[in-house]
Design a protein around this motif. Structure first.
Motif, short mmCIF file in Angstrom:
data_model
loop_
_atom_site.label_atom_id
_atom_site.label_comp_id
_atom_site.label_asym_id
_atom_site.label_seq_id
_atom_site.Cartn_x
_atom_site.Cartn_y
_atom_site.Cartn_z
N VAL A 1 4.17 -0.62 3.60
CA VAL A 1 3.34 0.58 3.45
C VAL A 1 4.25 1.80 3.39
O VAL A 1 5.21 1.91 4.16
N GLY A 2 3.94 2.73 2.48
CA GLY A 2 4.71 3.95 2.41
C GLY A 2 4.40 4.89 3.55
O GLY A 2 5.30 5.41 4.21
N ARG A 3 3.11 5.08 3.81
CA ARG A 3 2.71 6.10 4.77
C ARG A 3 1.44 5.64 5.50
O ARG A 3 0.47 5.23 4.89
N ASN A 4 1.47 5.71 6.82
CA ASN A 4 0.33 5.33 7.65
C ASN A 4 -0.22 6.57 8.35
O ASN A 4 0.45 7.16 9.21
N ALA B 1 7.53 3.64 5.98
CA ALA B 1 8.39 4.81 5.85
C ALA B 1 7.98 5.95 6.76
O ALA B 1 8.82 6.65 7.32
N SER B 2 6.67 6.16 6.93
CA SER B 2 6.20 7.31 7.69
C SER B 2 4.90 6.95 8.39
O SER B 2 4.06 6.21 7.86
N VAL C 1 0.85 -1.19 0.00
CA VAL C 1 0.00 0.00 0.00
C VAL C 1 0.89 1.24 0.00
O VAL C 1 1.83 1.34 0.79
N GLY C 2 0.56 2.19 -0.86
CA GLY C 2 1.30 3.44 -0.88
C GLY C 2 0.98 4.30 0.32
O GLY C 2 1.86 4.68 1.09
N SER C 3 -0.31 4.61 0.50
CA SER C 3 -0.74 5.43 1.64
C SER C 3 -1.97 4.80 2.28
O SER C 3 -2.99 4.60 1.63
N LEU C 4 -1.85 4.43 3.54
CA LEU C 4 -2.93 3.80 4.30
C LEU C 4 -3.49 4.85 5.25
O LEU C 4 -2.76 5.35 6.12
N GLY D 1 11.12 7.80 -5.08
CA GLY D 1 11.75 9.06 -4.71
C GLY D 1 11.85 9.24 -3.21
O GLY D 1 12.83 9.74 -2.68
N GLY D 2 10.82 8.84 -2.49
CA GLY D 2 10.83 9.02 -1.05
C GLY D 2 9.59 8.39 -0.43
O GLY D 2 8.69 7.96 -1.14
N TYR D 3 9.54 8.33 0.91
CA TYR D 3 8.44 7.71 1.62
C TYR D 3 8.19 6.29 1.10
O TYR D 3 7.07 5.93 0.73
N CYS D 4 9.26 5.50 1.05
CA CYS D 4 9.18 4.13 0.54
C CYS D 4 9.24 3.15 1.70
O CYS D 4 10.19 3.16 2.49
N GLY D 5 8.24 2.28 1.78
CA GLY D 5 8.20 1.27 2.84
C GLY D 5 8.07 -0.12 2.26
O GLY D 5 7.43 -0.32 1.22
#
Length: 243
Positions: free
Chosen positions: A43-46, A72-73, A15-18, A36-40
């Motif tokens: 999940v990229g971003r929670n 990532a975040s 998931v990119g952004s949850l 580029g950034g916020y890579c998990g």
């Protein structure tokens, strides 16, 4: 601002952004994540969401911005009983979860001590996870996955294939080359999880009009319980489709 910028950059193995109260649980990613950034890894971003009993094992790269082995975040999000492989991911940091070495990720107690629910046989359908197994590279597998495992035996009269699990039935279904051999069911089989495989179509019958099952199958008074076959347009449907 940075938070708004993150919405356009975040990427994850699953998931990119949850966001907004979503719940992600009993999920796995082995993907390579690069961005580029916020890579998990998972999940990229929670943002105000929940992650429970998940893991990721793939490598994670970010050219700019934060990266995390699992996440990532995180902003007002929660992550519980979840793990990432610090060696395979190449990262020892994450905004959530617990980092473990590859050896620890392949150790059953890593998960049971965190409250994960396991069954001893894949496909049982009564638990969330199947035990740590080489069929998933040594990591846990979701219990409902249709995993074809070759049975013991050689298929002859004197040494029939021994069908002891749903995994062995999946193997028999997928290998028409053995449909003229001999089989012996050696245990009761729970097949309730077949309702979740093949996009809801369930178990694929053994034997087709074009390739008939002409072998010998001795059930030895054992049961196969909970088998689902949802193929309304198939003429020959059953555990054995055509014999």
């Amino acid at each position: 601002d940075e938070d708004e910028f993150a919405e356009y950059l975040c990427c994850g193995g699953l998931v990119g952004s949850l966001e907004d109260g979503a719940v992600l649980r009993e999920s796995v990613s082995g993907a390579t994540v690069s961005g580029g950034g916020y890579c998990g890894g998972l999940v990229g971003r929670n943002v105000s969401a929940t992650i429970q009993r998940c893991y990721s094992i793939g490598p994670v790269f970010a050219t700019s911005g934060p990266a995390g082995g699992l996440l990532a975040s995180s902003s007002a999000g929660t992550t519980t009983a979840s793990f990432w492989d610090t060696e395979n991911s190449g990262l020892t940091n994450s905004a959530g979860g617990t980092g473990r070495t590859s050896a620890e990720m392949q150790t059953l107690t890593t998960y049971t001590s965190a409250g994960w629910d396991f069954c001893s046989v894949a496909g049982d359908g009564t638990n969330d996870w199947w035990t740590v197994t080489t069929d998933a590279g040594g990591y846990p597998m979701p219990s409902w996955l249709a995993v074809a495992l070759a049975p013991a035996g050689s298929g002859t009269i004197g040494d029939p294939y021994q069908i002891a699990s749903l995994n062995n039935l999946y193997w028999l279904s997928a290998n028409s080359a053995v449909w003229s051999n001999h089989f012996l069911q050696t245990a009761d089989i729970r097949a309730y999880s077949t309702a979740r495989v093949n996009f809801g179509d369930g178990f694929s019958p053994i034997g087709r009009f074009a390739t008939t099952f002409i072998g010998r199958f001795n059930g030895q008074n054992h049961s196969i319980a909970g088998l689902t076959i949802n193929l309304p347009d198939l003429d020959q449907a059953g555990l054995f489709g055509y014999t």
